[in-house]
Design an enzyme around this catalytic site. Structure first.
Site, short mmCIF file in Angstrom:
data_model
loop_
_atom_site.label_atom_id
_atom_site.label_comp_id
_atom_site.label_asym_id
_atom_site.label_seq_id
_atom_site.Cartn_x
_atom_site.Cartn_y
_atom_site.Cartn_z
N SER A 1 0.83 -1.21 0.00
CA SER A 1 0.00 0.00 0.00
C SER A 1 0.86 1.26 0.00
CB SER A 1 -0.91 0.02 1.22
OG SER A 1 -1.67 -1.15 1.30
N1 SAH Z 1 -0.90 -4.78 4.05
C1 SAH Z 1 -0.18 -5.04 2.83
C2 SAH Z 1 -1.01 -4.66 1.62
C3 SAH Z 1 -1.08 -5.79 0.68
S1 SAH Z 1 -2.31 -5.68 -0.58
C4 SAH Z 1 1.17 -4.37 2.84
O1 SAH Z 1 1.47 -3.59 3.75
O2 SAH Z 1 1.97 -4.65 1.95
C5 SAH Z 1 -3.59 -6.69 0.12
C6 SAH Z 1 -3.27 -8.13 0.33
O3 SAH Z 1 -4.48 -8.78 0.68
C7 SAH Z 1 -2.75 -8.90 -0.88
O4 SAH Z 1 -1.50 -9.45 -0.57
C8 SAH Z 1 -3.80 -9.98 -1.14
O5 SAH Z 1 -3.25 -11.21 -1.57
C9 SAH Z 1 -4.42 -10.12 0.24
N2 SAH Z 1 -5.76 -10.70 0.30
C10 SAH Z 1 -6.81 -10.54 -0.54
N3 SAH Z 1 -7.87 -11.26 -0.11
C11 SAH Z 1 -7.49 -11.87 1.05
C12 SAH Z 1 -8.15 -12.76 1.97
N4 SAH Z 1 -9.42 -13.10 1.82
N5 SAH Z 1 -7.45 -13.20 3.03
C13 SAH Z 1 -6.16 -12.82 3.23
N6 SAH Z 1 -5.49 -12.00 2.39
C14 SAH Z 1 -6.15 -11.54 1.31
#
Ligand code: SAH
Length: 213
Positions: A61
């Protein structure tokens, strides 16, 4: 001066300019080396205020989004905080730096493994799980705070159920193109829901997410 210190100072200065006022968050984001959470071709852009690609077509993000969501979440030292969407692990580490007991769930095995390795290498004690976070992590519920870093079509009920009384859920909800950030507080007699901001997130996939089975 160690690599990227100057860039990180500039990133934090921009966060202040954009309205981040919580000094604990400013301090945490000044300490954590975001370049450790991105891959080689993007390292030089690690302190730009943008989301960057990680594996599996996901993104780390934007720093402002992390700061804003964390400020809205307002985690206190010692609180149990559940994050859905570990991704690079950056947000989880910011929460840990704020003194929270962090639990984080990622659905992609490679991202989960990479993040877990990084937490270990950096010395963070963060509980990690590979699975569908749209149903929460009931084993350790209730949580004082829950933050979802991927966009949901609607607020997953299991997450509301896993909130402690007085607890808070911060979650982007809406269509695949645009979402609104909601901040939902569990009170003695229900839920207080407020809309905070519009953001764009990658989709939350899962039973209570998109393409749910
Ligand atoms: N918090 C992260 C942002 C990653 S983007 C950071 O600081 O880098 C959001 C993430 O949510 C992705 O890696 C995606 O694979 C994950 N995601 C999407 N649906 C999900 C679910 N149902 N359970 C767990 N993770 C999920």
């Amino acid at each position: 001066m160690p690599r990227f210190d100057e860039e990180r100072k500039e990133m934090v200065a921009l966060l202040r300019q954009r309205g981040i006022t919580d000094e604990r968050i400013i301090a945490a984001m000044s300490r954590v080396e975001r370049h450790l959470f991105v891959k080689e071709p993007f390292i030089n852009r690690a302190y730009d205020d943008t989301a960057l690609p990680i594996a599996k077509q996901q993104t780390i993000s934007q720093p402002y989004t992390v700061a804003f969501m964390t400020q809205e979440l307002d985690p206190q030292p010692g609180q149990k905080v559940l994050e859905i969407g570990t991704g690079s692990g950056y947000q989880a580490v910011i929460l840990a730096e704020l003194g929270a007991r962090v639990f984080t769930i990622e659905r992609h095995m490679d991202l989960f493994l990479q993040a877990r390795k990084l937490f270990e290498r950096l010395g963070y004690r963060i509980a990690t799980l590979c699975g569908d976070g749209s149903v929460g992590w009931s084993e350790f519920a209730p949580y004082d705070r829950i933050v979802v870093t991927a966009a949901a079509p609607e607020v997953p009920e299991p997450l509301l159920n896993q909130l402690a009384e007085g607890g808070k859920l911060v979650i982007p909800v809406g269509g695949l193109d645009m979402q609104k950030l909601f901040s939902i507080t569990k009170t003695a007699d229900g839920f207080d829901r407020k809309e905070v901001y519009g953001f764009k997130f990658v989709p939350l996939i899962g039973k209570k997410g998109w393409n749910g089975k």
